[in-house]
Scaffold this motif. Sequence first.
Motif, PDB file in Angstrom:
ATOM      1  N   ILE A 129      -1.785   1.427   5.244  1.00 43.94           N
ATOM      2  CA  ILE A 129      -0.861   0.961   5.230  1.00 43.94           C
ATOM      3  C   ILE A 129      -0.339  -0.215   6.768  1.00 43.94           C
ATOM      4  CG2 ILE A 129       1.772   2.406   6.197  1.00 43.94           C
ATOM      5  CD1 ILE A 129       0.887   3.495   3.495  1.00 43.94           C
ATOM      6  N   GLU A 130      -1.122   0.289   7.743  1.00 44.26           N
ATOM      7  CA  GLU A 130      -0.776  -0.192   8.229  1.00 44.26           C
ATOM      8  C   GLU A 130      -1.863  -1.890   8.409  1.00 44.26           C
ATOM      9  OE1 GLU A 130      -1.684   2.050  12.882  1.00 44.26           O
ATOM     10  OE2 GLU A 130      -3.495   1.380  11.895  1.00 44.26           O
ATOM     11  N   TYR A 131      -3.125  -1.713   7.531  1.00 48.05           N
ATOM     12  CA  TYR A 131      -3.254  -3.205   7.005  1.00 48.05           C
ATOM     13  C   TYR A 131      -2.170  -4.275   6.164  1.00 48.05           C
ATOM     14  CZ  TYR A 131      -6.556  -6.745   3.999  1.00 48.05           C
ATOM     15  OH  TYR A 131      -6.664  -7.156   3.770  1.00 48.05           O
ATOM     16  N   ALA A 132      -1.735  -3.437   5.078  1.00 46.91           N
ATOM     17  CA  ALA A 132      -1.325  -4.294   4.287  1.00 46.91           C
ATOM     18  C   ALA A 132       0.353  -4.836   4.400  1.00 46.91           C
ATOM     19  CB  ALA A 132      -0.587  -3.162   2.419  1.00 46.91           C
ATOM     20  N   GLY A 133       0.620  -5.536   4.002  1.00 48.27           N
ATOM     21  CA  GLY A 133       2.442  -6.078   4.646  1.00 48.27           C
ATOM     22  C   GLY A 133       3.409  -5.472   4.208  1.00 48.27           C
ATOM     23  N   ILE A 134       3.113  -4.667   3.480  1.00 53.35           N
ATOM     24  CA  ILE A 134       4.496  -3.238   3.288  1.00 53.35           C
ATOM     25  C   ILE A 134       3.010  -2.376   2.851  1.00 53.35           C
ATOM     26  CG2 ILE A 134       6.311  -3.292   1.219  1.00 53.35           C
ATOM     27  CD1 ILE A 134       6.255  -6.036   0.428  1.00 53.35           C
ATOM     28  N   GLY A 135       3.949  -1.599   3.435  1.00 52.37           N
ATOM     29  CA  GLY A 135       2.764  -0.064   3.857  1.00 52.37           C
ATOM     30  C   GLY A 135       4.278   0.997   3.520  1.00 52.37           C
ATOM     31  N   ILE A 136       4.560   1.299   2.357  1.00 52.64           N
ATOM     32  CA  ILE A 136       4.828   2.589   1.638  1.00 52.64           C
ATOM     33  C   ILE A 136       4.480   3.613   1.775  1.00 52.64           C
ATOM     34  CG2 ILE A 136       6.374   3.849  -0.452  1.00 52.64           C
ATOM     35  CD1 ILE A 136       7.409   0.482   1.264  1.00 52.64           C
ATOM     36  N   ALA A 137       4.826   5.433   2.872  1.00 54.61           N
ATOM     37  CA  ALA A 137       4.749   6.271   2.397  1.00 54.61           C
ATOM     38  C   ALA A 137       5.682   6.827   1.529  1.00 54.61           C
ATOM     39  CB  ALA A 137       4.808   6.581   4.171  1.00 54.61           C
ATOM     40  N   MET A 138       4.620   7.921   1.146  1.00 58.15           N
ATOM     41  CA  MET A 138       5.525   9.413   0.001  1.00 58.15           C
ATOM     42  C   MET A 138       6.285  10.022   0.802  1.00 58.15           C
ATOM     43  SD  MET A 138       3.867   7.270  -2.330  1.00 58.15           S
ATOM     44  CE  MET A 138       4.489   8.212  -4.116  1.00 58.15           C
ATOM     45  N   GLY A 139       7.098  10.385  -0.014  1.00 59.49           N
ATOM     46  CA  GLY A 139       8.291  11.551   0.532  1.00 59.49           C
ATOM     47  C   GLY A 139       7.204  12.544   0.807  1.00 59.49           C
ATOM     48  N   ASN A 140       6.965  12.901   0.501  1.00 66.58           N
ATOM     49  CA  ASN A 140       6.001  14.280   0.888  1.00 66.58           C
ATOM     50  C   ASN A 140       4.733  12.984   2.000  1.00 66.58           C
ATOM     51  OD1 ASN A 140       4.628  12.727  -1.655  1.00 66.58           O
ATOM     52  ND2 ASN A 140       2.924  13.468  -0.736  1.00 66.58           N
ATOM     53  N   ALA A 141       4.556  12.172   2.390  1.00 61.26           N
ATOM     54  CA  ALA A 141       3.734  12.244   3.523  1.00 61.26           C
ATOM     55  C   ALA A 141       3.985  12.746   5.014  1.00 61.26           C
ATOM     56  CB  ALA A 141       3.538  10.512   3.593  1.00 61.26           C
ATOM     57  N   VAL A 142       2.607  12.743   5.747  1.00 65.12           N
ATOM     58  CA  VAL A 142       2.229  13.009   7.173  1.00 65.12           C
ATOM     59  C   VAL A 142       3.273  12.463   8.031  1.00 65.12           C
ATOM     60  CG1 VAL A 142       0.270  14.646   6.802  1.00 65.12           C
ATOM     61  CG2 VAL A 142       0.337  12.359   7.118  1.00 65.12           C
ATOM     62  N   ASP A 143       4.199  13.343   8.524  1.00 68.83           N
ATOM     63  CA  ASP A 143       4.759  12.780   9.968  1.00 68.83           C
ATOM     64  C   ASP A 143       4.142  11.102  10.255  1.00 68.83           C
ATOM     65  OD1 ASP A 143       6.974  14.528   9.166  1.00 68.83           O
ATOM     66  OD2 ASP A 143       6.486  15.064  11.020  1.00 68.83           O
ATOM     67  N   ALA A 144       3.127  11.138  10.880  1.00 74.22           N
ATOM     68  CA  ALA A 144       2.395  10.343  11.213  1.00 74.22           C
ATOM     69  C   ALA A 144       2.182   8.920  10.355  1.00 74.22           C
ATOM     70  CB  ALA A 144       0.812  10.607  12.153  1.00 74.22           C
ATOM     71  N   LEU A 145       2.252   9.263   9.324  1.00 73.43           N
ATOM     72  CA  LEU A 145       2.229   8.245   8.185  1.00 73.43           C
ATOM     73  C   LEU A 145       3.838   7.995   8.304  1.00 73.43           C
ATOM     74  CD1 LEU A 145      -0.418   6.302   6.938  1.00 73.43           C
ATOM     75  CD2 LEU A 145       0.640   7.359   4.812  1.00 73.43           C
ATOM     76  N   ALA A 182       1.105  -1.183  -0.316  1.00 73.86           N
ATOM     77  CA  ALA A 182       0.101  -0.429   0.164  1.00 73.86           C
ATOM     78  C   ALA A 182       1.040   0.907   0.645  1.00 73.86           C
ATOM     79  CB  ALA A 182      -0.895  -0.132   1.352  1.00 73.86           C
ATOM     80  N   PHE A 183       0.954   2.116  -0.472  1.00 77.74           N
ATOM     81  CA  PHE A 183       1.098   3.375  -0.124  1.00 77.74           C
ATOM     82  C   PHE A 183      -0.487   4.827  -0.187  1.00 77.74           C
ATOM     83  CE2 PHE A 183       3.097   0.555  -3.385  1.00 77.74           C
ATOM     84  CZ  PHE A 183       4.754   1.095  -3.324  1.00 77.74           C
ATOM     85  N   GLY A 184       0.931   5.380   0.806  1.00 78.86           N
ATOM     86  CA  GLY A 184      -0.284   6.295   0.810  1.00 78.86           C
ATOM     87  C   GLY A 184       0.464   7.611   1.303  1.00 78.86           C
ATOM     88  N   ASP A 185       0.031   9.117   1.374  1.00 80.54           N
ATOM     89  CA  ASP A 185       0.634  10.622   1.926  1.00 80.54           C
ATOM     90  C   ASP A 185      -0.228  11.137   3.553  1.00 80.54           C
ATOM     91  OD1 ASP A 185      -1.285  11.174   0.322  1.00 80.54           O
ATOM     92  OD2 ASP A 185      -0.350  12.931   0.654  1.00 80.54           O
TER      93      ASP A 185
END
Length: 278
Positions: free
Chosen positions: A236-252, A225-228
Amino acid sequence: MIQAILLDLDGTLLNDEKIITEQTKRTLLALQEQGVKVVLASGRPKRGMIRYAQELKLNEFGGLIVSSNGACVTDASTGDTLFEQAMQIEDVRSILKHLEHYEVIPMINDDTYMYVRDVFEGQLEVNGKLINIIEYESRGGQFQLREEPNLIEIIDFPVHKILVAGEPSYLRENATALAGPFTGRVTSMFTAAMYYEFTDFGIDKAKALRHVFEELCIDRDHVIAFGDGHNDRSIIEYAGIGIAMGNAVDALIDIATEVTTSNNDDGISKILERYITH
């Protein structure tokens, strides 16, 4: 082996020009040809997601559209609704009445129209720029605008979410008060600095997908999963692999498996290239 890819739209799949770059598009098409299911999961209503689904050929490859922060899941191939959980009508009316006491712009939609109280009161200053947020949202969702001074009186259709727009600083200062009376009755959250949204209780992007993926025999351990944004936390929590974008909020970023580059620098493609069988 990756079975499915979950993609938020704004700030993730789309760059700041609201475009899917050619590199990212090629990568996603190549993975779908290998049998990987692509899922678009956004706070946007379905109507505002279809063009991107078509661009990625989700209709040909059996992809999914998760709209309104998980209130609805649609099979892009057939148009069938696989999951739906609209808000309770009385909750919608109560929230709209409550919002009358605040300097915010509520917006609701059906399949054709976006309803607002006053089409001329949509000016917001966001990141130092003055924009008409009502025009921005109606264009993004491909909606016709309809002005209804009393939104409460016209609700005779399923409402998947209430979108509330406001000056970012004002929303931050008043978020607790906006949500307060409805805590435990509905789900509410920031989806961007200028947006605060209400959906039915318990709704998020991952809940919808748990239901659908079980039917499709897709294992969460084989999902990426990818998100920001804040509303991407569940996937992000659900997926086996959770990817935060470089522009994501700190909490992610704090909870992600990995952080990639930004939505303007093909952050999705740079991760997914690893999974293409050449």
